[in-house]
Write an enzyme that holds these catalytic residues in place. Structure first.
Site, PDB file in Angstrom:
ATOM      1  N   SER A 153       0.868  -1.185   0.000  1.00 61.95           N
ATOM      2  CA  SER A 153       0.000   0.000   0.000  1.00 61.95           C
ATOM      3  C   SER A 153       0.893   1.219   0.000  1.00 61.95           C
ATOM      4  O   SER A 153       2.052   1.149   0.443  1.00 61.95           O
ATOM      5  CB  SER A 153      -0.851  -0.004   1.268  1.00 61.95           C
ATOM      6  OG  SER A 153      -1.428   1.270   1.485  1.00 61.95           O
ATOM      7  N   TYR A 166      -1.016  -0.855  10.643  1.00 58.93           N
ATOM      8  CA  TYR A 166      -1.296  -1.196   9.238  1.00 58.93           C
ATOM      9  C   TYR A 166      -0.098  -0.817   8.366  1.00 58.93           C
ATOM     10  O   TYR A 166       0.396  -1.632   7.583  1.00 58.93           O
ATOM     11  CB  TYR A 166      -2.554  -0.466   8.764  1.00 58.93           C
ATOM     12  CG  TYR A 166      -2.902  -0.741   7.314  1.00 58.93           C
ATOM     13  CD1 TYR A 166      -3.387  -1.988   6.914  1.00 58.93           C
ATOM     14  CD2 TYR A 166      -2.753   0.242   6.332  1.00 58.93           C
ATOM     15  CE1 TYR A 166      -3.702  -2.246   5.578  1.00 58.93           C
ATOM     16  CE2 TYR A 166      -3.067  -0.004   5.006  1.00 58.93           C
ATOM     17  CZ  TYR A 166      -3.547  -1.250   4.636  1.00 58.93           C
ATOM     18  OH  TYR A 166      -3.858  -1.504   3.317  1.00 58.93           O
TER      19      TYR A 166
HETATM   20  P1  NDP Z   1     -11.417  -6.160   0.605  1.00 56.67           P
HETATM   21  O1  NDP Z   1     -11.766  -6.007   2.057  1.00 56.67           O
HETATM   22  O2  NDP Z   1     -12.501  -6.086  -0.407  1.00 56.67           O
HETATM   23  O3  NDP Z   1     -10.581  -7.498   0.382  1.00 56.67           O
HETATM   24  C1  NDP Z   1      -9.877  -8.177   1.388  1.00 56.67           C
HETATM   25  C2  NDP Z   1      -9.848  -9.640   1.025  1.00 56.67           C
HETATM   26  O4  NDP Z   1      -9.055 -10.355   1.983  1.00 56.67           O
HETATM   27  C3  NDP Z   1     -11.223 -10.271   1.030  1.00 56.67           C
HETATM   28  O5  NDP Z   1     -11.351 -11.110  -0.096  1.00 56.67           O
HETATM   29  C4  NDP Z   1     -11.232 -11.091   2.298  1.00 56.67           C
HETATM   30  O6  NDP Z   1     -12.089 -12.208   2.129  1.00 56.67           O
HETATM   31  C5  NDP Z   1      -9.780 -11.513   2.362  1.00 56.67           C
HETATM   32  N1  NDP Z   1      -9.416 -11.964   3.703  1.00 56.67           N
HETATM   33  C6  NDP Z   1      -9.555 -11.296   4.875  1.00 56.67           C
HETATM   34  N2  NDP Z   1      -9.144 -12.053   5.890  1.00 56.67           N
HETATM   35  C7  NDP Z   1      -8.721 -13.239   5.358  1.00 56.67           C
HETATM   36  C8  NDP Z   1      -8.187 -14.432   5.914  1.00 56.67           C
HETATM   37  N3  NDP Z   1      -7.966 -14.570   7.216  1.00 56.67           N
HETATM   38  N4  NDP Z   1      -7.905 -15.454   5.061  1.00 56.67           N
HETATM   39  C9  NDP Z   1      -8.124 -15.322   3.731  1.00 56.67           C
HETATM   40  N5  NDP Z   1      -8.595 -14.214   3.152  1.00 56.67           N
HETATM   41  C10 NDP Z   1      -8.899 -13.187   3.965  1.00 56.67           C
HETATM   42  O7  NDP Z   1     -10.350  -5.000   0.332  1.00 56.67           O
HETATM   43  P2  NDP Z   1      -9.302  -4.704  -0.843  1.00 56.67           P
HETATM   44  O8  NDP Z   1      -9.632  -5.411  -2.082  1.00 56.67           O
HETATM   45  O9  NDP Z   1      -9.148  -3.239  -0.838  1.00 56.67           O
HETATM   46  O10 NDP Z   1      -7.982  -5.300  -0.187  1.00 56.67           O
HETATM   47  C11 NDP Z   1      -7.061  -6.118  -0.865  1.00 56.67           C
HETATM   48  C12 NDP Z   1      -5.661  -5.726  -0.453  1.00 56.67           C
HETATM   49  O11 NDP Z   1      -5.385  -4.402  -0.908  1.00 56.67           O
HETATM   50  C13 NDP Z   1      -5.380  -5.699   1.056  1.00 56.67           C
HETATM   51  O12 NDP Z   1      -4.112  -6.282   1.280  1.00 56.67           O
HETATM   52  C14 NDP Z   1      -5.334  -4.212   1.367  1.00 56.67           C
HETATM   53  O13 NDP Z   1      -4.526  -3.939   2.494  1.00 56.67           O
HETATM   54  C15 NDP Z   1      -4.735  -3.669   0.098  1.00 56.67           C
HETATM   55  N6  NDP Z   1      -4.924  -2.251  -0.184  1.00 56.67           N
HETATM   56  C16 NDP Z   1      -6.172  -1.712  -0.350  1.00 56.67           C
HETATM   57  C17 NDP Z   1      -6.333  -0.359  -0.617  1.00 56.67           C
HETATM   58  C18 NDP Z   1      -7.682   0.272  -0.763  1.00 56.67           C
HETATM   59  O14 NDP Z   1      -7.751   1.510  -0.813  1.00 56.67           O
HETATM   60  N7  NDP Z   1      -8.756  -0.479  -0.848  1.00 56.67           N
HETATM   61  C19 NDP Z   1      -5.169   0.512  -0.763  1.00 56.67           C
HETATM   62  C20 NDP Z   1      -3.907  -0.157  -0.610  1.00 56.67           C
HETATM   63  C21 NDP Z   1      -3.800  -1.467  -0.336  1.00 56.67           C
HETATM   64  P3  NDP Z   1     -12.858 -13.028   3.297  1.00 56.67           P
HETATM   65  O15 NDP Z   1     -13.441 -12.007   4.227  1.00 56.67           O
HETATM   66  O16 NDP Z   1     -13.884 -13.775   2.505  1.00 56.67           O
HETATM   67  O17 NDP Z   1     -11.838 -13.925   3.899  1.00 56.67           O
END
Ligand code: NDP
Length: 259
Positions: A153, A166
């Site tokens: 990020s 974070y």
């Molecule tokens: P989402 O919350 O939509 O996606 C997060 C994903 O992680 C979900 O599919 C969730 O699925 C999965 N997840 C959470 N916990 C677990 C676990 N214990 N095991 C397996 N899967 C897990 O957000 P984003 O798409 O934004 O996030 C994706 C990545 O991008 C993250 O690493 C985030 O830090 C990063 N990011 C996002 C930004 C933004 O502005 N959105 C900016 C910069 C980085 P489930 O709950 O079904 O397990």
């Protein structure tokens, strides 16, 4: 406006594993890589959401498999990797993307939230690397492209109040990725990070701090933030370039995001 730039099936023959693929950037990337010809394996905890992603891919003529897994569980991730081997052979593209963002002031001592972020963003990420690295090195040794892309990020480098834990986890990811290149680059495994700014996903839904929620809601309201499809197209491009080219650290911001 559509984010799609690539055409054809440049990822035909590739086997892609995507963590955090039940929503947001992971789900969009799964669908896009499949549209570009990859066989896609989607990992996350919510089985129903993963199955929706698989159905969308299959309805568009692609191939996908849902493996519900909590990536903080090392044995479960290894079992998922074994299932991938059984079904499709070695994975050659890993988008290591599951993550959680929980923002709080350090003196609030929200130690459970610290731990959740460390468990997922660091340990979960490492579990995926441990389970799938043998796939990537085996693919590369056979002369195939092999990609490990870790989702960091802009928080890895920006100084943002209350983002300490974070940001610390994301700084870990960014620097880890640089170090992995030392060992894996010579083996022709491309290791890269993507460092996005504000993307409109479910990520802020987990944030309970009112200041941080206001900051993110304000950005989403005020500027044309990134969509998951923008990230998907970027990952598709990073993995479609010739094998000797590694786009190592991609920072992707909404044009109007100042910080
Ligand atoms: P989402 O919350 O939509 O996606 C997060 C994903 O992680 C979900 O599919 C969730 O699925 C999965 N997840 C959470 N916990 C677990 C676990 N214990 N095991 C397996 N899967 C897990 O957000 P984003 O798409 O934004 O996030 C994706 C990545 O991008 C993250 O690493 C985030 O830090 C990063 N990011 C996002 C930004 C933004 O502005 N959105 C900016 C910069 C980085 P489930 O709950 O079904 O397990």
């Amino acid at each position: 406006m559509s984010a799609e730039v690539l055409t054809g099936t440049p990822l035909s023959g590739r086997v892609a594993v995507i963590s955090g693929a039940s929503s947001g950037m992971g789900a969009a990337t799964a669908e896009r890589l499949a549209a570009l010809g990859a066989t896609v394996v989607v990992l996350a905890r919510r089985k129903d959401k993963l199955e929706e992603v698989v159905t969308t891919i299959e309805n568009a003529g692609g191939t996908a498999l849902a493996l519900p897994v909590d990536v903080t569980d090392r044995d479960a991730v290894q079992a998922a990797a074994d299932q991938v081997t059984e079904r499709f052979g070695h994975a050659d593209l890993v988008f290591n993307n599951a993550g959680v963002q929980l923002i709080s002031g350090i003196e609030e001592l929200k130690v459970d939230e610290w731990q959740r972020q460390i468990d997922l963003n660091i340990t979960g990420l490492m579990n995926v690397i441990a389970a799938f690295l043998p796939h990537l090195t085996a693919s590369a040794a056979q002369g195939k492209p092999a990609d490990l892309i870790n989702t960091s990020s802009i928080a890895a480098t920006r100084i943002l109040e209350k983002f300490s834990i974070y940001s610390g986890t994301k700084a870990y990811i960014s620097h880890l990725t640089r170090l992995l290149r030392v060992e894996l680059g010579p083996k022709m495994v491309r290791v890269a990070t993507i460092e996005p700014g504000m993307v409109d996903t479910e990520l802020p839904d987990h944030v309970t701090d009112p200041d941080a929620s206001r900051l993110m809601a304000g950005l989403i309201h005020d500027i044309d933030v990134l969509q998951s499809a923008d990230i998907a197209e970027t990952i598709a491009y990073m993995t479609s370039v010739p094998r000797h080219v590694n786009l190592t650290e991609i920072t992707i911001l909404p044009t109007a995001q100042a910080i």
